[in-house]
Design a protein around this motif. Structure first.
Motif, PDB file in Angstrom:
ATOM      1  N   ILE A   8       0.853  -1.252   0.018  1.00  0.00           N
ATOM      2  CA  ILE A   8       0.120   0.057   0.038  1.00  0.00           C
ATOM      3  C   ILE A   8       0.931   1.330   0.017  1.00  0.00           C
ATOM      4  O   ILE A   8       0.483   2.164  -0.631  1.00  0.00           O
ATOM      5  CB  ILE A   8      -1.003  -0.077   1.225  1.00  0.00           C
ATOM      6  CG1 ILE A   8      -1.879   1.253   1.022  1.00  0.00           C
ATOM      7  CG2 ILE A   8      -0.247   0.056   2.664  1.00  0.00           C
ATOM      8  CD1 ILE A   8      -3.086   1.174   1.740  1.00  0.00           C
ATOM      9  N   ALA A   9       2.072   1.485   0.761  1.00  0.00           N
ATOM     10  CA  ALA A   9       2.963   2.378   0.707  1.00  0.00           C
ATOM     11  C   ALA A   9       3.312   2.812  -0.636  1.00  0.00           C
ATOM     12  O   ALA A   9       3.296   4.041  -1.047  1.00  0.00           O
ATOM     13  CB  ALA A   9       4.037   2.267   1.575  1.00  0.00           C
ATOM     14  N   GLU A  10       3.978   1.869  -1.561  1.00  0.00           N
ATOM     15  CA  GLU A  10       4.357   2.026  -2.847  1.00  0.00           C
ATOM     16  C   GLU A  10       3.037   2.604  -3.678  1.00  0.00           C
ATOM     17  O   GLU A  10       3.068   3.453  -4.596  1.00  0.00           O
ATOM     18  CB  GLU A  10       4.801   1.077  -3.429  1.00  0.00           C
ATOM     19  CG  GLU A  10       5.275   1.168  -4.943  1.00  0.00           C
ATOM     20  CD  GLU A  10       6.010  -0.019  -5.668  1.00  0.00           C
ATOM     21  OE1 GLU A  10       6.519  -0.174  -6.899  1.00  0.00           O
ATOM     22  OE2 GLU A  10       6.235  -1.041  -4.907  1.00  0.00           O
ATOM     23  N   VAL A  11       1.868   1.873  -3.452  1.00  0.00           N
ATOM     24  CA  VAL A  11       0.463   2.463  -4.237  1.00  0.00           C
ATOM     25  C   VAL A  11       0.136   3.914  -4.002  1.00  0.00           C
ATOM     26  O   VAL A  11      -0.165   4.686  -4.938  1.00  0.00           O
ATOM     27  CB  VAL A  11      -0.525   1.637  -4.088  1.00  0.00           C
ATOM     28  CG1 VAL A  11      -1.645   2.019  -4.566  1.00  0.00           C
ATOM     29  CG2 VAL A  11      -0.363   0.143  -4.635  1.00  0.00           C
ATOM     30  N   ALA A  12       0.532   4.339  -2.559  1.00  0.00           N
ATOM     31  CA  ALA A  12       0.014   5.734  -2.206  1.00  0.00           C
ATOM     32  C   ALA A  12       0.951   6.678  -2.635  1.00  0.00           C
ATOM     33  O   ALA A  12       0.725   7.590  -3.303  1.00  0.00           O
ATOM     34  CB  ALA A  12       0.319   5.714  -0.751  1.00  0.00           C
ATOM     35  N   ALA A  13       2.308   6.281  -3.018  1.00  0.00           N
ATOM     36  CA  ALA A  13       3.498   7.056  -3.560  1.00  0.00           C
ATOM     37  C   ALA A  13       3.100   7.299  -5.074  1.00  0.00           C
ATOM     38  O   ALA A  13       3.049   8.443  -5.510  1.00  0.00           O
ATOM     39  CB  ALA A  13       4.865   6.636  -3.418  1.00  0.00           C
ATOM     40  N   ARG A  14       2.883   6.008  -5.765  1.00  0.00           N
ATOM     41  CA  ARG A  14       2.386   6.288  -7.266  1.00  0.00           C
ATOM     42  C   ARG A  14       1.193   6.937  -7.597  1.00  0.00           C
ATOM     43  O   ARG A  14       1.003   7.869  -8.496  1.00  0.00           O
ATOM     44  CB  ARG A  14       2.359   4.690  -7.758  1.00  0.00           C
ATOM     45  CG  ARG A  14       3.858   3.878  -7.970  1.00  0.00           C
ATOM     46  CD  ARG A  14       3.368   2.648  -8.242  1.00  0.00           C
ATOM     47  NE  ARG A  14       3.101   2.826  -9.919  1.00  0.00           N
ATOM     48  CZ  ARG A  14       3.005   1.712 -10.615  1.00  0.00           C
ATOM     49  NH1 ARG A  14       3.199   0.227  -9.904  1.00  0.00           N
ATOM     50  NH2 ARG A  14       2.400   1.728 -11.822  1.00  0.00           N
ATOM     51  N   THR A  15       0.090   7.004  -6.564  1.00  0.00           N
ATOM     52  CA  THR A  15      -1.272   7.462  -6.987  1.00  0.00           C
ATOM     53  C   THR A  15      -1.150   8.930  -6.272  1.00  0.00           C
ATOM     54  O   THR A  15      -2.128   9.712  -6.556  1.00  0.00           O
ATOM     55  CB  THR A  15      -2.281   6.499  -6.448  1.00  0.00           C
ATOM     56  OG1 THR A  15      -2.189   6.352  -4.987  1.00  0.00           O
ATOM     57  CG2 THR A  15      -2.232   5.414  -7.130  1.00  0.00           C
TER      58      THR A  15
END
Length: 139
Positions: A8-15
């Motif tokens: 989720i942390a990577e998804v948060a950064a990407r989005t």
């Protein structure tokens, strides 16, 4: 690496969405993580990220979560439409879903036009303030 499931942390950064917002969208059924880690943590795919980006793009246009869900459902059903399978849509259902997506496309275009008009007025106002400041004479 592209294609690898993400936490989720990577998804948060990407989005550019907060963890809390992503979890809220999960709770509202707008996105469901496609996988889980061996420890049970949710993992997201590129398709999940794309779905989150649709949600993110609809929000500033004033679409509600229910409207977003309705659009995503229509898009999902149309994407799954395969002739000769259990996901094949009846012609009337397909036409209804296509019309629904087209309605959201029109609504988005109208809202973008409204935002452009608002931005233009705001820019004119800011320019008038700048002009006033430059032409003002000290008393």
């Amino acid at each position: 690496m592209a294609g690898e499931p993400m936490q989720i942390a990577e998804v948060a950064a990407r989005t550019e969405l907060s963890l809390r917002t992503i979890r809220q969208y999960e709770d509202n059924g707008l996105v469901v993580p496609s996988a889980a880690s061996p420890g049970g943590f949710p993992l997201y795919t590129d398709a999940d990220v794309s779905r989150l980006m649709v949600v993110r793009r609809m929000k500033p246009l004033g679409f509600t979560l229910d409207e977003t869900r309705e659009l995503l459902t229509a898009v999902d059903l149309l994407a799954a439409d395969r002739a000769g399978t259990e996901t094949e849509l009846e012609p009337d259902e397909r036409a209804t879903l296509v019309a629904r997506v087209q309605g959201y496309e029109r609504a988005a275009a109208e809202r973008v036009a409204e935002l452009r008009a608002q931005l233009s007025r705001a820019e004119e106002f800011a320019e008038s303030l700048r002009h006033t400041r430059l032409t003002a004479t000290p008393a």
